[in-house]
Design a protein around this motif. Structure first.
Motif, short mmCIF file in Angstrom:
data_model
loop_
_atom_site.label_atom_id
_atom_site.label_comp_id
_atom_site.label_asym_id
_atom_site.label_seq_id
_atom_site.Cartn_x
_atom_site.Cartn_y
_atom_site.Cartn_z
N GLU A 27 -1.46 -1.27 -12.53
CA GLU A 27 -0.68 -1.86 -12.88
C GLU A 27 0.92 -1.74 -12.52
O GLU A 27 1.95 -2.65 -11.88
CB GLU A 27 -0.90 -2.83 -13.70
CG GLU A 27 -2.08 -3.91 -13.92
CD GLU A 27 -2.01 -5.15 -12.86
OE1 GLU A 27 -0.71 -5.32 -13.01
OE2 GLU A 27 -2.68 -5.42 -12.14
N SER A 28 1.10 -0.56 -13.60
CA SER A 28 2.44 -0.51 -13.43
C SER A 28 3.31 0.23 -12.18
O SER A 28 4.97 0.50 -12.03
CB SER A 28 2.73 1.12 -14.04
OG SER A 28 1.83 2.43 -13.58
N ARG A 29 2.64 0.22 -11.08
CA ARG A 29 2.84 0.75 -9.52
C ARG A 29 3.08 -0.22 -8.35
O ARG A 29 3.45 -0.04 -7.71
CB ARG A 29 2.22 1.59 -9.08
CG ARG A 29 2.70 3.14 -10.05
CD ARG A 29 2.06 4.31 -9.06
NE ARG A 29 0.30 4.34 -9.45
CZ ARG A 29 -0.73 4.60 -8.20
NH1 ARG A 29 -0.19 4.47 -7.13
NH2 ARG A 29 -1.75 4.26 -8.71
N LYS A 30 2.63 -2.03 -9.42
CA LYS A 30 2.39 -2.69 -8.09
C LYS A 30 3.76 -3.10 -7.52
O LYS A 30 4.60 -2.90 -8.47
CB LYS A 30 1.58 -3.91 -9.15
CG LYS A 30 0.14 -3.13 -8.50
CD LYS A 30 -1.15 -4.56 -9.10
CE LYS A 30 -2.17 -3.99 -8.76
NZ LYS A 30 -3.39 -4.92 -9.79
N GLY A 31 3.69 -3.03 -5.83
CA GLY A 31 5.31 -3.78 -6.23
C GLY A 31 6.46 -2.87 -6.29
O GLY A 31 7.40 -3.66 -5.75
N LYS A 32 5.86 -1.67 -6.28
CA LYS A 32 6.90 -0.15 -6.12
C LYS A 32 6.58 0.69 -5.26
O LYS A 32 5.17 0.98 -4.74
CB LYS A 32 7.65 0.13 -7.31
CG LYS A 32 7.34 -0.92 -8.63
CD LYS A 32 7.52 -0.28 -10.12
CE LYS A 32 7.47 -1.57 -10.75
NZ LYS A 32 7.86 -0.74 -12.63
N THR A 33 7.40 1.59 -5.07
CA THR A 33 7.67 2.56 -3.76
C THR A 33 8.37 4.17 -4.63
O THR A 33 9.46 3.70 -5.00
CB THR A 33 7.41 2.34 -2.83
OG1 THR A 33 6.90 1.60 -1.45
CG2 THR A 33 7.66 3.63 -1.66
N LEU A 34 8.00 5.33 -4.44
CA LEU A 34 8.43 6.36 -5.13
C LEU A 34 8.95 6.48 -3.39
O LEU A 34 7.68 6.61 -2.59
CB LEU A 34 8.12 7.16 -5.77
CG LEU A 34 7.81 8.28 -6.67
CD1 LEU A 34 10.08 8.51 -6.87
CD2 LEU A 34 6.82 9.17 -6.87
N PHE A 35 11.00 7.12 -3.99
CA PHE A 35 11.25 7.78 -2.85
C PHE A 35 11.34 9.06 -3.02
O PHE A 35 12.35 8.97 -4.13
CB PHE A 35 12.39 6.92 -1.99
CG PHE A 35 11.91 5.86 -1.63
CD1 PHE A 35 11.47 5.82 0.08
CD2 PHE A 35 12.01 4.93 -2.08
CE1 PHE A 35 10.43 5.44 0.76
CE2 PHE A 35 11.67 3.09 -0.87
CZ PHE A 35 10.98 3.66 0.05
N VAL A 37 0.98 -1.34 0.25
CA VAL A 37 -0.01 0.36 0.04
C VAL A 37 1.03 0.74 -0.10
O VAL A 37 0.72 2.32 -0.13
CB VAL A 37 -0.83 0.40 1.14
CG1 VAL A 37 -1.72 -1.11 0.77
CG2 VAL A 37 -0.12 0.01 2.65
N VAL A 38 2.22 1.47 0.46
CA VAL A 38 2.94 2.19 0.59
C VAL A 38 3.20 2.85 -1.20
O VAL A 38 3.84 2.36 -1.61
CB VAL A 38 4.26 1.86 1.12
CG1 VAL A 38 4.94 3.27 1.33
CG2 VAL A 38 4.06 1.83 2.19
N ASP A 39 2.97 4.14 -1.38
CA ASP A 39 2.99 4.71 -2.51
C ASP A 39 4.35 5.16 -3.50
O ASP A 39 4.77 5.30 -4.03
CB ASP A 39 1.59 5.03 -3.39
CG ASP A 39 1.23 5.60 -4.68
OD1 ASP A 39 2.48 4.30 -5.50
OD2 ASP A 39 0.39 6.14 -5.36
N CYS A 40 4.21 6.34 -1.57
CA CYS A 40 5.56 7.05 -2.18
C CYS A 40 5.81 7.73 -0.83
O CYS A 40 4.81 7.54 0.26
CB CYS A 40 4.49 8.39 -2.69
SG CYS A 40 5.37 10.22 -3.07
#
Length: 523
Positions: A378-386, A348-351
């Motif tokens: 789909e493009s952001r699943k499994g990812k987090t922007l820092f 759930v952590v997006d950014c």
């Protein structure tokens, strides 16, 4: 420049000096005189908005077949003011009149005509000496009738921030710096739905959300519904006044959010935005350990940060988004490792945005902005922007920093690029985009050393599930344009301050750990 010919900053200073004089010459504590003073600003602004609406409605008179009524003002998002509460009528009271009683009666009349303000407005003006009150009232008449709404809102915000500093609230409980709130709102994008803030303070998240909707050419009352909770009755009143002054209707309740779920929040809201008090200790965890709002359990440390984080997450519906403020230490605190690990693994952590120190009026702690999204594409699943924004700020004074509109737009644009959206340039952020992304209008996101990086869940797990942006973005390229030496020194000083505070927090955690060991050995 205000219509009186003096700058807005000078006008704010004069008004604050008048309010400060009231405190110095009365027997009121800061917490007691803040509400009456804000009540006068509220009344002045309400009258300005009312008179403008009155002129607008009267200019449409030819097309009307009935008298102008309260509902006409409400349709314009303006609070109706009865005769007894209109500024010019109060200002024209004869010498010797009981201005305290007149103001109390004005507030009662407003409450009688506006259900949302029932038992909210200050009615203690009779406790203030007539001479002082007359002086204060006439000073507030310096606020010109043709002042723009944004400027009036800034005066109100200025006073709330000054009261925050005077009263010494902890961690921005009363007032969240506007530039922080605006950035959260720009990233969350609350176009439509239910908004929840369980630590709503003066209601800044709601006000900025409504202004966001207005900027996108919609009426806030048609698009969003706001729900808030605050611990003290006094802050609830200030929040309701702030909403009313901005033409917002909201459901704001008094209650301690740790123990009281006044809005039955579980899975209910489209958006959660909050700036809770930092590092609160002595919460009765035994009392709430079985509460479904805290699915990952109680943190081992005597610290409320991860209680708040779970409260925000559990309030979101299946497609909900959250944005909130936390101290930087919460991003990789060892005591909350297990809870943080579960949150990260739930994807759930997006950014995460790391912000430098001195943004708040009463604490110097650096902070992080956390953003959750329960329906990533789909493009952001499994990812987090820092994003490491510690070098991005404007030095307002020796001890206070903020984001400029250009910087706010730039940071929001980084998130827009990450989400595959078009960038905006209303505040000139194209200049910063060109510096960091090589284009004034980039079409795609890219990792920028020292600024932003998209990490996979695997990368985050390898770093002990740390959510500290500095652990991912790396070091700024030496070939990239650099700030002048003052910004470099300021960033270094901020980092030293941050490390010192993290060391103090680590010491506390070690002591708590040793106490646990000793208590176990004594059993």
């Amino acid at each position: 420049m205000s219509p009186t010919g003096i700058t807005l900053a000078e006008l704010e200073r004069r008004l604050w000096e008048a309010a400060d004089k009231l405190w110095a010459n009365s027997n009121l504590r800061p917490s007691e005189y803040s509400v009456p003073v804000l009540g006068l600003i509220f009344l002045r602004y309400a009258d300005v908005r009312f008179q403008r609406a009155k002129l607008q409605l009267e200019s449409q008179g030819g097309s009307r077949r009935r008298e102008i009524g309260k509902e006409d003002y409400k349709a314009l998002g303006v609070m109706y003011l009865p005769e007894a509460a209109r500024w010019d009528n109060l200002l024209s009271l004869p010498d010797g009149a009981d201005i305290g009683k007149a103001l109390n009666d004005a507030m009662k009349a407003i409450e009688a005509d506006n259900e949302d303000l029932k038992d909210v407005l200050p009615k203690t003006y009779n406790r203030i000496q007539t001479k002082l009150l007359n002086s204060l009232f006439r000073t507030f008449n310096l606020i010109p009738a043709d002042i723009e709404g944004d400027a009036f809102g800034r005066i109100y915000e200025y006073f709330m921030s000054e009261f925050e500093a005077t009263v010494g609230q902890k961690g921005g409980e009363f007032f969240t710096p506007t530039s922080i709130v605006k950035l959260i709102v720009e990233i969350i994008e609350p176009f439509h739905g239910k908004i929840f803030d369980p630590a709503c303070g003066s209601g800044g998240m709601f006000v900025q959300s409504a202004q966001f909707v207005e900027r996108h050419k919609h009426r806030p009352s048609d698009e969003i519904a706001v729900y808030g909770q605050e611990k003290t009755a006094e802050t609830v009143r200030i929040c309701r006044m702030n909403l009313a002054i901005n033409g917002i209707s909201g459901d704001i309740k008094q209650g301690n959010s740790y123990y009281e779920n006044s809005h039955s929040s579980l899975g209910k809201f489209d958006f959660v935005m909050a700036n809770p008090p930092f590092n609160v200790s002595e919460i009765d965890k035994e009392r709430i350990k079985d509460d479904k709002r805290f699915p990952y359990g109680m943190p081992s440390a005597d610290n409320g940060n991860y209680i708040w984080i779970q409260l925000f997450l559990s309030a979101l519906n299946s497609s909900g988004r959250a944005g909130f403020v936390m101290p930087n230490t919460a991003a990789d605190s060892s005591n909350e490792f297990e809870i943080r690990k579960q949150i990260v693994e739930s994807d759930v952590v997006d950014c995460m945005i790391e912000v430098t120190s001195n943004f708040f009026y009463t604490v110097t702690l650096p902070c992080s902005l956390w953003f959750f999204d329960k329906q990533k594409d789909e493009s952001r699943k499994g990812k987090t922007l820092f994003i490491d924004a510690r070098s991005i700020f404007s030095q307002v004074s020796r001890v206070h920093r903020e984001f400029t509109p250009q910087q706010t737009e730039f940071l929001a644009n980084i998130v827009r690029l990450y989400k595959g959206k078009q960038t905006e340039n209303e505040h000139g952020s194209a200049e910063l985009l060109e510096v960091h992304f090589g284009s004034r209008s980039p079409s795609k996101f890219k990792n920028v050393p020292g600024l932003c990086y998209v990490a996979s869940l695997q990368e985050i797990s390898k770093k002990n599930f740390s959510l500290n942006a500095g652990n991912y973005v790396g070091v700024k390229s030496q070939t990239a344009p650099t700030n002048d030496y003052r910004a470099t020194i300021s960033k270094s000083a901020s980092r030293l301050d941050e490390l010192s505070r993290e060391a103090v927090q680590t010491d506390k955690e070690i002591l708590a750990f040793l106490k646990d060991i000793l208590s176990e050995s004594e059993k």
